[in-house]
Motif scaffolding. Sequence first.
Motif, PDB file in Angstrom:
ATOM      1  N   LEU A  49       0.831  -1.202   0.000  1.00  0.00           N
ATOM      2  CA  LEU A  49       0.000   0.000   0.000  1.00  0.00           C
ATOM      3  C   LEU A  49       0.863   1.247   0.000  1.00  0.00           C
ATOM      4  CD1 LEU A  49      -2.912  -0.832   2.458  1.00  0.00           C
ATOM      5  CD2 LEU A  49      -3.026  -0.509  -0.006  1.00  0.00           C
ATOM      6  N   GLN A  50       1.915   1.182   0.807  1.00  0.00           N
ATOM      7  CA  GLN A  50       2.812   2.316   0.919  1.00  0.00           C
ATOM      8  C   GLN A  50       3.417   2.643  -0.445  1.00  0.00           C
ATOM      9  OE1 GLN A  50       5.215   1.392   4.288  1.00  0.00           O
ATOM     10  NE2 GLN A  50       6.581   3.068   3.766  1.00  0.00           N
ATOM     11  N   ASN A  51       3.832   1.596  -1.138  1.00  0.00           N
ATOM     12  CA  ASN A  51       4.413   1.794  -2.461  1.00  0.00           C
ATOM     13  C   ASN A  51       3.387   2.392  -3.414  1.00  0.00           C
ATOM     14  OD1 ASN A  51       6.874   0.912  -1.734  1.00  0.00           O
ATOM     15  ND2 ASN A  51       6.640  -1.156  -2.561  1.00  0.00           N
ATOM     16  N   GLN A  52       2.137   1.871  -3.308  1.00  0.00           N
ATOM     17  CA  GLN A  52       1.075   2.389  -4.161  1.00  0.00           C
ATOM     18  C   GLN A  52       0.874   3.872  -3.900  1.00  0.00           C
ATOM     19  OE1 GLN A  52      -0.833   0.652  -6.526  1.00  0.00           O
ATOM     20  NE2 GLN A  52       0.708  -0.919  -6.228  1.00  0.00           N
ATOM     21  N   HIS A  53       0.760   4.222  -2.627  1.00  0.00           N
ATOM     22  CA  HIS A  53       0.502   5.613  -2.257  1.00  0.00           C
ATOM     23  C   HIS A  53       1.661   6.497  -2.685  1.00  0.00           C
ATOM     24  CE1 HIS A  53      -2.354   4.043   1.070  1.00  0.00           C
ATOM     25  NE2 HIS A  53      -2.933   4.074  -0.116  1.00  0.00           N
ATOM     26  N   GLN A  54       2.856   5.962  -2.474  1.00  0.00           N
ATOM     27  CA  GLN A  54       4.053   6.712  -2.850  1.00  0.00           C
ATOM     28  C   GLN A  54       4.022   6.976  -4.357  1.00  0.00           C
ATOM     29  OE1 GLN A  54       6.539   7.485  -0.539  1.00  0.00           O
ATOM     30  NE2 GLN A  54       7.511   8.750  -2.097  1.00  0.00           N
ATOM     31  N   ALA A  55       3.686   5.926  -5.111  1.00  0.00           N
ATOM     32  CA  ALA A  55       3.665   6.052  -6.574  1.00  0.00           C
ATOM     33  C   ALA A  55       2.615   7.063  -7.001  1.00  0.00           C
ATOM     34  CB  ALA A  55       3.389   4.699  -7.203  1.00  0.00           C
ATOM     35  N   GLU A  56       1.443   6.966  -6.353  1.00  0.00           N
ATOM     36  CA  GLU A  56       0.363   7.903  -6.674  1.00  0.00           C
ATOM     37  C   GLU A  56       0.794   9.335  -6.399  1.00  0.00           C
ATOM     38  OE1 GLU A  56      -3.219   6.956  -4.552  1.00  0.00           O
ATOM     39  OE2 GLU A  56      -3.423   5.101  -5.700  1.00  0.00           O
ATOM     40  N   PHE A  57       1.406   9.486  -5.255  1.00  0.00           N
ATOM     41  CA  PHE A  57       1.868  10.798  -4.831  1.00  0.00           C
ATOM     42  C   PHE A  57       2.885  11.332  -5.829  1.00  0.00           C
ATOM     43  CE2 PHE A  57       5.296  12.925  -2.351  1.00  0.00           C
ATOM     44  CZ  PHE A  57       4.636  14.113  -2.116  1.00  0.00           C
ATOM     45  N   GLU A  58       3.826  10.481  -6.204  1.00  0.00           N
ATOM     46  CA  GLU A  58       4.867  10.912  -7.132  1.00  0.00           C
ATOM     47  C   GLU A  58       4.277  11.289  -8.486  1.00  0.00           C
ATOM     48  OE1 GLU A  58       7.779   7.818  -6.983  1.00  0.00           O
ATOM     49  OE2 GLU A  58       8.495   8.536  -5.030  1.00  0.00           O
ATOM     50  N   LYS A  59       3.274  10.536  -8.889  1.00  0.00           N
ATOM     51  CA  LYS A  59       2.608  10.812 -10.156  1.00  0.00           C
ATOM     52  C   LYS A  59       1.954  12.193 -10.118  1.00  0.00           C
ATOM     53  CE  LYS A  59      -0.054   7.796 -13.219  1.00  0.00           C
ATOM     54  NZ  LYS A  59      -0.958   6.636 -13.127  1.00  0.00           N
TER      55      LYS A  59
END
Lengths: 459, 232
Positions: A49-59
């Motif tokens: 989840l953390q990776n997902q959120h991080q990726a979303e945030f970075e996007k």
Amino acid sequence: MSVWQIIIKEIRHRKLNFCLSLVAVAVAVAFLTGAISLLNVESAITHWLQNQHQAEFEKKIELKQEEVQKAGQELTEFARKNGLLLGFNIWILPENQSLNELHVSGEISQTFPESYVHKLSEAKVVTINHLFPMVIEKLTWEEKGIDIILTGTQGEVPILHRTSKKPLQDQVPTGSMVLGYNIHSELNLKVGDKVQLRGKEFEITELYDQRGTKDDSTVWINLKEAQELLGRQNLINAILALECNCASVDRIGEIRQELASILPGTKIIEEKSRALARAESRNKAKQEAEESLAREKLSGMTLLEDQQHNRDQLEQQLSFFTTVLIAFILICATIWLGLLTYNNVRQRRNEIAILRAFGVRSHQILTTIIGRNLIIGVLGACAGILIGFLAGNVYANWSGTQASAGYETPLTLHLTDLQAGSSLILIFLLAPVLALIAGWFPALLASREDPASILQSEN
Amino acid sequence: MLLQAKQAVKRFSSGTPNEVIAVKDISLDLSAGEFLAIHGPSGGGKSTLLLILGGLLRPDSGTIEINGRQPYALSAEDRASLRATEIGFVFQQFHLIPYLTVIENVIAPGLAPRPAGKESSHTELHQRAVELIEKFGLAARADHKPGELSTGERQRTALARALLFKPPLLLADEPTGNLDDENARIVLTAMKEYCAEGGGVLLVTHDARASEYADRTLTIRDGQLQAENVPA
Ligand SMILES: Nc1ncnc2c1ncn2[C@@H]1O[C@H](COP(=O)(O)OP(=O)(O)OP(=O)(O)O)[C@@H](O)[C@H]1O
Ligand SMILES: [Mg+2]
């Protein structure tokens, strides 16, 4: 006949006790394996989840950054097209000058010393290029019967540390006069005509074309003569600075900062053009995009941190709860197994006594009891690990699907997310150890018991 | 002397109103090749005496010697080793191991470690067990468990087990108590033969039939040996 043969035959004889013992170990181990699986699955999900959120945030941030970049490019492009970066004009005015007065009547009633312009020219200013000190006054040209804006100008005061620059605008020489369009067209004046202004004679040297600004109603004469005519010796109303070179789009801010230290008691205003206003709105857009990016970054980070914190807390609670539960189950299972072993030993008092009578050593008796529990421990561990593992796998699949609902990529958890090999080995060793602990006391009792008392009481 | 008891005394619950003197000042001898029967009524102290003589129950006073060694002067482990090498037991209740077959029960004493030089291989033990089983008419029951046997068969299995290592001394407690004449005869004859081969047999029983086979018969009553009558 070996001790192990005895153990196996006894197990096959008293199946119920053996099965119940096996269940005790298997249940405990299954819970332990399942609990570790559960914790590992949760941690894997958290990580995912953390990776997902991080990726979303970075996007998101990337998009914002693109927006900012685009706004910047648009601004640069616009400025380049409109020549804005080459320079623009500002007015340096007395600080107490009312801008309202200036804008409503075109008059500047406040003054500051003419020496200011020299101060400025001697200072190492970098933001402005050309300095024009001026006196400006709205008055009625009595001799001609017309209202004019009289502007006394000296021409450029060279900036001393950059003298190589050629003057932009020629001085209006003493005795000469330049007329705006309205004036010369209304009065029908030509170059070379001689006119009187407040009793002083001037020769008209230049006529300007229509500009559509207040310049059309302006009469330019030499600064010194204007000061004398208006009784403002050594005083000026304004300094016009042309071609300001500024690195950033916030020109005014930059210039203001530089001038504030050199000329206290002044203020500056920009000579507005429509292009500049548009540039400014673009600049604002860029600033907004930048601010929005910063806000997004900040709120995104806090959100990520919050989410992380929440998951951490959840995991901590979960791990505490499972630890307590598992400890409880392990203790119960050990006690249960201990009681079952004790029961088994009670049932075997006779055979143990007879073996002792025949000279079988107490350590051999101990081995038969302990060995039996060792088998229970190992088999129970195998069964328990298998059950716990299967249950964990079901949970992992379910939990992965749940967690990844609403995300683009589904979460598939792998066996290694459930259990590390080392933890399996540890569990596998733990079960027999607990079984040994459970069997130790009953085994010791059995091996220490006096065979005579049993053989006798049965006689 | 194979077995010698001197003034052995055993009290139970001493110092309480329930004190029982199960064995009172008993002295007796048994030589190799001798068959001694001790008669007595129930509660006379027969089983207690047998446990004392077999190194399983320490007397309150007196000494026991088996082939010149005093079991109660030894450590528990040495005493166990002495029992393993010198004594075969047959108990009143047989005490067969319920999950082992007849032949496995007979071999079971092989679990006990043997002193150096007296070890037997598994095949030797098996061979000997088969011989004993055949001798006691149990060949057809070799692979049966005790639960599937008649009392007489169990009794004979217990005797076969006691004789596995051909111990110098055989101690038997009521081996014929529950047996019909035919079975009693088989058991007593086997004991007699065992004596003939040089083993010493001490049998305690209230079965009068035993006297016919014994070289010597003693009577024990209230823990005391009463009279010694040697059959004519
Ligand atoms: N552990 C014990 N505690 C108290 N008294 C005991 C104990 N063992 C035996 N006795 C008593 O000692 C006496 C002798 O008992 P023992 O078992 O030796 O008799 P027995 O001659 O073998 O009888 P039976 O023919 O019925 O087997 C009995 O009175 C018995 O109650
Ligand atoms: Mg008895």
